[in-house]
Design a protein around this motif. Structure first.
Motif, short mmCIF file in Angstrom:
data_model
loop_
_atom_site.label_atom_id
_atom_site.label_comp_id
_atom_site.label_asym_id
_atom_site.label_seq_id
_atom_site.Cartn_x
_atom_site.Cartn_y
_atom_site.Cartn_z
N GLY A 8 -23.21 -83.59 -50.20
CA GLY A 8 -23.08 -84.08 -52.19
C GLY A 8 -22.92 -82.65 -52.57
N GLY A 9 -21.53 -82.75 -53.68
CA GLY A 9 -21.74 -81.68 -54.59
C GLY A 9 -20.82 -81.51 -55.60
N THR A 10 -20.24 -80.29 -56.38
CA THR A 10 -18.99 -80.92 -57.87
C THR A 10 -18.17 -80.15 -57.04
N PHE A 11 -18.12 -79.54 -55.97
CA PHE A 11 -17.11 -78.24 -55.20
C PHE A 11 -16.48 -78.24 -56.32
N ASP A 12 -16.31 -77.57 -57.54
CA ASP A 12 -16.27 -77.48 -58.26
C ASP A 12 -15.59 -75.65 -58.56
N PRO A 13 -15.25 -75.48 -57.35
CA PRO A 13 -14.13 -75.90 -56.14
C PRO A 13 -15.09 -75.34 -55.28
N PRO A 14 -14.40 -76.12 -53.91
CA PRO A 14 -15.22 -76.45 -52.51
C PRO A 14 -14.71 -74.89 -52.00
N HIS A 15 -15.84 -74.32 -51.19
CA HIS A 15 -15.05 -72.94 -50.86
C HIS A 15 -15.84 -72.93 -50.00
N HIS A 16 -15.89 -71.53 -49.11
CA HIS A 16 -16.54 -71.12 -47.44
C HIS A 16 -17.69 -71.63 -47.52
N GLY A 17 -19.27 -71.51 -48.81
CA GLY A 17 -20.32 -71.47 -48.61
C GLY A 17 -20.22 -73.09 -47.99
N HIS A 18 -19.54 -73.81 -48.47
CA HIS A 18 -19.42 -75.21 -48.28
C HIS A 18 -19.66 -76.20 -46.93
N LEU A 19 -18.18 -75.40 -46.32
CA LEU A 19 -17.77 -75.16 -45.33
C LEU A 19 -18.58 -74.84 -44.24
N VAL A 147 -32.27 -76.48 -40.99
CA VAL A 147 -31.37 -76.14 -40.21
C VAL A 147 -31.02 -74.88 -41.32
N ASP A 148 -31.35 -73.32 -39.89
CA ASP A 148 -31.04 -72.42 -40.24
C ASP A 148 -28.85 -71.97 -40.44
N VAL A 149 -28.69 -71.84 -41.91
CA VAL A 149 -27.05 -70.70 -42.06
C VAL A 149 -27.16 -69.51 -42.00
N PRO A 150 -26.49 -68.98 -41.44
CA PRO A 150 -26.08 -67.72 -42.35
C PRO A 150 -26.40 -67.24 -43.83
N ALA A 151 -26.52 -66.00 -44.05
CA ALA A 151 -26.93 -66.22 -45.63
C ALA A 151 -25.05 -65.73 -45.92
N MET A 152 -25.08 -67.01 -46.92
CA MET A 152 -23.46 -66.36 -47.84
C MET A 152 -23.47 -66.54 -49.12
N GLU A 153 -23.88 -65.66 -50.08
CA GLU A 153 -24.29 -65.75 -51.03
C GLU A 153 -22.52 -65.50 -52.03
N VAL A 154 -22.58 -67.26 -52.14
CA VAL A 154 -21.36 -67.70 -52.68
C VAL A 154 -22.05 -69.36 -53.67
N SER A 155 -21.17 -69.47 -55.14
CA SER A 155 -21.33 -70.51 -55.48
C SER A 155 -20.18 -70.88 -56.33
N SER A 156 -20.32 -71.60 -56.92
CA SER A 156 -18.63 -72.50 -57.49
C SER A 156 -18.73 -71.97 -58.71
N SER A 157 -20.09 -71.32 -59.04
CA SER A 157 -20.37 -70.96 -60.42
C SER A 157 -19.42 -69.56 -60.39
N ILE A 158 -19.47 -68.84 -59.18
CA ILE A 158 -19.74 -67.49 -59.02
C ILE A 158 -18.27 -67.85 -59.50
N ILE A 159 -17.54 -68.12 -58.58
CA ILE A 159 -16.14 -68.10 -57.94
C ILE A 159 -15.19 -68.62 -59.86
N ARG A 160 -15.88 -69.40 -60.26
CA ARG A 160 -15.52 -69.65 -61.49
C ARG A 160 -15.25 -68.56 -62.79
N GLU A 161 -15.82 -67.92 -62.66
CA GLU A 161 -16.26 -66.65 -63.30
C GLU A 161 -15.74 -65.81 -63.11
N ARG A 162 -15.15 -65.86 -61.18
CA ARG A 162 -14.48 -63.98 -61.17
C ARG A 162 -13.03 -65.39 -61.49
N LEU A 163 -12.83 -66.56 -61.14
CA LEU A 163 -11.40 -66.54 -61.65
C LEU A 163 -10.78 -66.25 -63.44
N LYS A 164 -11.84 -66.74 -63.92
CA LYS A 164 -11.87 -66.48 -65.53
C LYS A 164 -11.00 -65.61 -65.95
#
Length: 189
Positions: A8-19, A147-164
């Motif tokens: 679940g999530g806002t997926f605002d936007p969906p990113h490679h971390g979600h996938l 579950v161990d998942v490779p670290a990927m420091e990305v979030s939708s809020s970071i992406i929104r800020e970068r796009l802005k």
């Protein structure tokens, strides 16, 4: 019995971390499918006011395109008001009686679990799967499969800020999602 992971999530936007999270949990637990479930109104955070549910849904469709084990579950978008996981899971369990559900949460949500609405009832409806991250405390009284998942420091809020700010987001989002964002002038692009 089908084994279904729910992310679940806002997926605002969906990113490679979600996938990445979805794919790693799918593999680690030998699940049949992952259902991405966009929230209507998450009780613990705000989604972007300028992005419609239709935009989030379309971006999510583009993000999971090509993976036959990834699906979208729109039950929360079809309801009004705050999205409480316990209510959603009651409906899903009633509609999919021959399925076992694994609800995927990030390390930040593991710490927050005691505050979830009707958490004691919810743990009877679903198996929680925690995605580990070293900067968070994983101690909890609730039953969680980690579950161990490779670290990927990305979030939708970071992406929104970068796009802005006009900064690049390539490699953080699927190219099809970037194209949709640009074509529809989302997030200040």
């Amino acid at each position: 019995m089908k084994k279904i992971g729910i992310l679940g999530g806002t997926f605002d936007p969906p990113h490679h971390g979600h996938l990445l999270i979805a794919n790693e949990v799918l593999s680690a637990l030998d699940l049949d499918e992952i259902w991405f479930m966009p929230n209507q109104e998450p009780p613990h955070k705000q989604k972007s006011k300028s992005i419609t549910n239709e935009d989030r849904l379309e971006m999510l469709k583009l993000a999971i395109e090509g993976n036959h084990q990834f699906r979208i579950q729109t039950i929360e978008l079809e309801r009004n008001g705050p999205s409480f996981t316990v209510d959603t899971m009651k409906i899903i369990r009633a509609n999919y009686k021959n399925h076992q559900f694994f609800f995927i949460i990030g390390a930040d949500m593991i710490e927050y679990l005691p505050k979830w609405y009707k958490i004691d009832e919810l743990v009877q409806l679903v198996q929680f799967v925690g995605v580990e991250r070293p900067e968070y405390n994983h101690d909890t009284i609730f039953p969680i499969i980690y579950v161990d998942v490779p670290a990927m420091e990305v979030s939708s809020s970071i992406i929104r800020e970068r796009l802005k700010k006009g900064k690049p987001v390539r490699y953080l989002l699927p190219d099809s999602v970037i194209q949709y964002i640009e074509e529809n002038h989302l997030y200040g692009t």
